[in-house]
Each structure stands twice: as C-alpha cells, then as structure tokens.
Design a protein around this motif. Structure first.
Motif, PDB file in Angstrom:
ATOM      1  N   UNK A   1       0.665  -1.011  -0.012  1.00  0.00           N
ATOM      2  CA  UNK A   1       0.258   0.081   0.069  1.00  0.00           C
ATOM      3  C   UNK A   1       0.939   1.233  -0.079  1.00  0.00           C
ATOM      4  N   UNK A   2       0.597   2.144  -0.893  1.00  0.00           N
ATOM      5  CA  UNK A   2       1.510   3.467  -0.724  1.00  0.00           C
ATOM      6  C   UNK A   2       0.829   4.409   0.338  1.00  0.00           C
ATOM      7  N   UNK A   3       1.610   5.162   0.899  1.00  0.00           N
ATOM      8  CA  UNK A   3       0.922   6.130   1.938  1.00  0.00           C
ATOM      9  C   UNK A   3       0.470   7.074   1.416  1.00  0.00           C
ATOM     10  N   UNK A   4       0.738   7.578   0.353  1.00  0.00           N
ATOM     11  CA  UNK A   4       0.044   8.811  -0.536  1.00  0.00           C
ATOM     12  C   UNK A   4      -0.136   8.391  -1.952  1.00  0.00           C
ATOM     13  N   UNK A   5      -1.028   8.901  -2.519  1.00  0.00           N
ATOM     14  CA  UNK A   5      -1.117   8.929  -3.923  1.00  0.00           C
ATOM     15  C   UNK A   5      -1.531  10.455  -4.494  1.00  0.00           C
ATOM     16  N   UNK A   6      -1.180  10.727  -5.839  1.00  0.00           N
ATOM     17  CA  UNK A   6      -1.498  11.711  -6.441  1.00  0.00           C
ATOM     18  C   UNK A   6      -3.096  11.582  -6.914  1.00  0.00           C
ATOM     19  N   UNK A   7      -3.820  12.795  -7.009  1.00  0.00           N
ATOM     20  CA  UNK A   7      -5.110  12.515  -7.553  1.00  0.00           C
ATOM     21  C   UNK A   7      -5.185  13.660  -8.538  1.00  0.00           C
ATOM     22  N   UNK A   8      -5.581  13.684  -9.866  1.00  0.00           N
ATOM     23  CA  UNK A   8      -5.550  14.217 -10.924  1.00  0.00           C
ATOM     24  C   UNK A   8      -6.967  14.543 -11.562  1.00  0.00           C
ATOM     25  N   UNK A   9      -7.290  15.833 -11.696  1.00  0.00           N
ATOM     26  CA  UNK A   9      -8.516  16.339 -12.118  1.00  0.00           C
ATOM     27  C   UNK A   9      -8.504  16.868 -13.783  1.00  0.00           C
ATOM     28  N   UNK A  10      -8.768  16.105 -14.598  1.00  0.00           N
ATOM     29  CA  UNK A  10      -8.389  16.654 -16.233  1.00  0.00           C
ATOM     30  C   UNK A  10      -9.061  17.749 -16.395  1.00  0.00           C
ATOM     31  N   UNK A  11     -10.211  18.042 -15.858  1.00  0.00           N
ATOM     32  CA  UNK A  11     -11.239  19.127 -16.097  1.00  0.00           C
ATOM     33  C   UNK A  11     -10.437  20.524 -15.416  1.00  0.00           C
ATOM     34  N   UNK A  12      -9.953  20.494 -14.332  1.00  0.00           N
ATOM     35  CA  UNK A  12      -9.669  21.704 -13.608  1.00  0.00           C
ATOM     36  C   UNK A  12      -8.090  21.820 -13.816  1.00  0.00           C
ATOM     37  N   UNK A  13      -7.333  20.732 -14.338  1.00  0.00           N
ATOM     38  CA  UNK A  13      -6.081  20.549 -14.593  1.00  0.00           C
ATOM     39  C   UNK A  13      -5.290  20.717 -12.826  1.00  0.00           C
ATOM     40  N   UNK A  14      -5.558  20.308 -12.174  1.00  0.00           N
ATOM     41  CA  UNK A  14      -5.168  20.448 -10.659  1.00  0.00           C
ATOM     42  C   UNK A  14      -4.622  19.022 -10.077  1.00  0.00           C
ATOM     43  N   UNK A  15      -3.618  18.855  -9.492  1.00  0.00           N
ATOM     44  CA  UNK A  15      -3.283  17.816  -8.739  1.00  0.00           C
ATOM     45  C   UNK A  15      -3.215  17.836  -7.250  1.00  0.00           C
ATOM     46  N   UNK A  16      -3.659  16.876  -6.762  1.00  0.00           N
ATOM     47  CA  UNK A  16      -3.548  16.992  -5.207  1.00  0.00           C
ATOM     48  C   UNK A  16      -3.099  15.723  -4.681  1.00  0.00           C
ATOM     49  N   UNK A  17      -2.643  15.697  -3.290  1.00  0.00           N
ATOM     50  CA  UNK A  17      -2.165  14.566  -2.552  1.00  0.00           C
ATOM     51  C   UNK A  17      -3.324  13.892  -1.659  1.00  0.00           C
ATOM     52  N   UNK A  18      -3.542  12.643  -1.707  1.00  0.00           N
ATOM     53  CA  UNK A  18      -4.374  12.116  -0.835  1.00  0.00           C
ATOM     54  C   UNK A  18      -3.597  10.872   0.014  1.00  0.00           C
ATOM     55  N   UNK A  19      -4.100  10.713   1.490  1.00  0.00           N
ATOM     56  CA  UNK A  19      -3.607   9.445   1.981  1.00  0.00           C
ATOM     57  C   UNK A  19      -4.358   8.291   1.370  1.00  0.00           C
TER      58      UNK A  19
END
Length: 271
Positions: free
Chosen positions: A119-137
């Motif tokens: 299991x990864x501690x964190x992953x990236x989440x990418x919204x292709x509509x808003x062109x934003x990337x966030x980090x989620x546990x």
C-alpha cells in the motif's frame, strides 16, 4: 534481496475494460513506459471492442461478447489467467483510467520484498477538467494502487469477493490488509488516480452507497455498443491528451515533487 534477484520476479498487471478504447490504449502505453522489464499485462475486454491481437508478447488480451456478471468476476478471471500463463511472483492492479508513472512497477517489486501486500502511504489525484493535482492518503482506499504477492492467490486462494456490491474493492483491501503482512510504502507516489474519467463517466458515479448491487448493471446499460465502433479494432498503445498534459506540465518539470513536498510539510494541498 539483491537488485538482480528482484528484477527476475515476474509481474502480472490486471486490466479489466469495458467501452473505453482511448483509456485502454493509454493503459497499454503507460505499461510500455515502465522501467521494470519482467512484466506482463493482461487485458479482459467484455465490451467486445477489440481483436484478440497484440504486437507485444507481454501484452495479452481476451475478448468476450457477453458482459461478465461483476467487476470482481473480471478481476478473478484475469488473476487465474495470469497465474496459469506466466506464473507471476507479483500481481498489480492496472486500472485503465488511471496514470502510472514509469517506475511504478519497480516500486511495487521493491516494496514487496518483505511483505505480502503493498500500500502506498499517499497517491496523487489528478482532475483533468480543472488541471489540478492534489495528494491524498491511501488508508483503505485507492484499489488501483494495489499490489500483492501472487503466492496469496496460489497458496492462500485469495480472490476478489464475488459480489456486485459497489464496495467490493474496499472489502478486498480490508481483507488483505487485516490478514497479511502489509508494507505501507512512504515514497514519492507513482500512482495517479484520475478523476473524472472523460471518456466515459466513472463507475463510482452510478453507485448509491457501498452496498449498492445495481450500479454495475446500470453502468452497462448506459454504455452500450453505441459508445464504440460496431467493428472490432486492434488495440494500439497511445498516450491520450490528458495523460500527455500531465506528463508535460506536472511530471516532466518536477512540479509533482513540489506538490508532494508541500503536502508533507504543511499537511495541505498546494492546489
């Protein structure tokens, strides 16, 4: 375990697909970019979209005219197929609408040296509509980032739960993580959850709670053959525009490193 020994471990990636030719072509292209060599990709298409042809012996595809009863049934079919075909050491989930960075499989192999489940501690989440990337546990979520030792499937007979319930993936993750040795890998994330999927709506959008057993059938009715060509096509690897943008803007220039560093330092998202 020395690097040379690790590189000999066979990795089987499981990719179920239905009515997503662009996403599936992208999934194969991302598989081809992996730096880990001893890998195989198993694709099950129950949308009858593709020809059972592949120019790469490491990429294998089977097609069904009839839709499988459930998504777990597709994963179990892929798992049994991979176990018989290449006798893998490691199983990796390879969701067709997500993004895997080039060293994802290397991270999986390294992370499973002394564990059964990764299991990864964190992953990236990418919204292709808003062109934003966030980090989620990760916690108990993000089934698409899962990797585990194939021995769990051979000696322990581990399989995805045979259910139509929307929460099948969370149930499976909980079973694995509560029963077997888990390595929560706290490294630079190599898995990117892409939401929303812009080719077809995400399956989650049809779910009315974790116990909903109707979402899978409703998804199948909504996306019938009209979504794709009536003639079967050959599956050709191709990076899609959204993934290309992600690599050019976030990955290549090193912006992802700034995003993860900010998240770790301030426990917040930069975007």
């Amino acid at each position: 375990m020395e690097k040379g020994t690790r590189m000999k471990r066979r990795v089987a990636c499981l990719c179920p697909t239905f009515m997503r030719p662009r996403c599936t072509a992208n999934a194969v292209a991302l598989f081809n970019q992996q730096t880990y060599e001893n890998r195989f990709l198993y694709i099950l298409d129950d949308g009858n979209t593709y020809l059972e042809e592949s120019d790469d012996p490491r990429v294998k595809i089977k097609v069904s005219e009839d839709r499988f009863e459930s998504l777990p049934a597709k994963y179990n079919y892929l798992l049994d197929w991979a176990l018989k075909d290449c006798d893998p050491h490691i199983i990796v989930v390879w969701e067709n609408d997500d993004i895997f960075l080039p060293n994802h499989l290397e991270q999986c192999v390294t992370g499973l040296v002394h564990a059964d489940v990764l299991r990864f501690a964190r992953v990236f989440v990418y919204d292709p509509n808003t062109k934003k990337v966030r980090v989620e546990p990760v916690r108990g979520n993000f089934h698409g980032s899962l990797a585990f030792k194939a021995d769990l499937a051979t000696s322990k007979k581990v399989r995805w739960p045979e259910t139509k319930a929307a929460g099948f993936d969370l149930k499976f993750l909980n079973e694995l993580c509560s029963t077997y040795r888990v390595n929560i890998l706290d490294v630079f994330p190599t898995y990117v959850f892409r939401f929303p999927c812009t080719e077809t709506i995400n399956g989650e959008c049809f779910m009315n709670g974790l116990d909903d057993i109707t979402w899978y059938d409703r998804y199948g009715i909504h996306f019938g053959r009209k979504c794709c060509s009536q003639e079967k096509i050959k599956l050709q690897p191709k990076i899609d525009e959204e993934t290309n943008y992600f690599f050019e803007v976030f990955y290549g220039p090193g912006l992802l490193h700034q995003i993860i560093a900010y998240n770790i330092r301030y426990n917040a998202n930069l975007m």
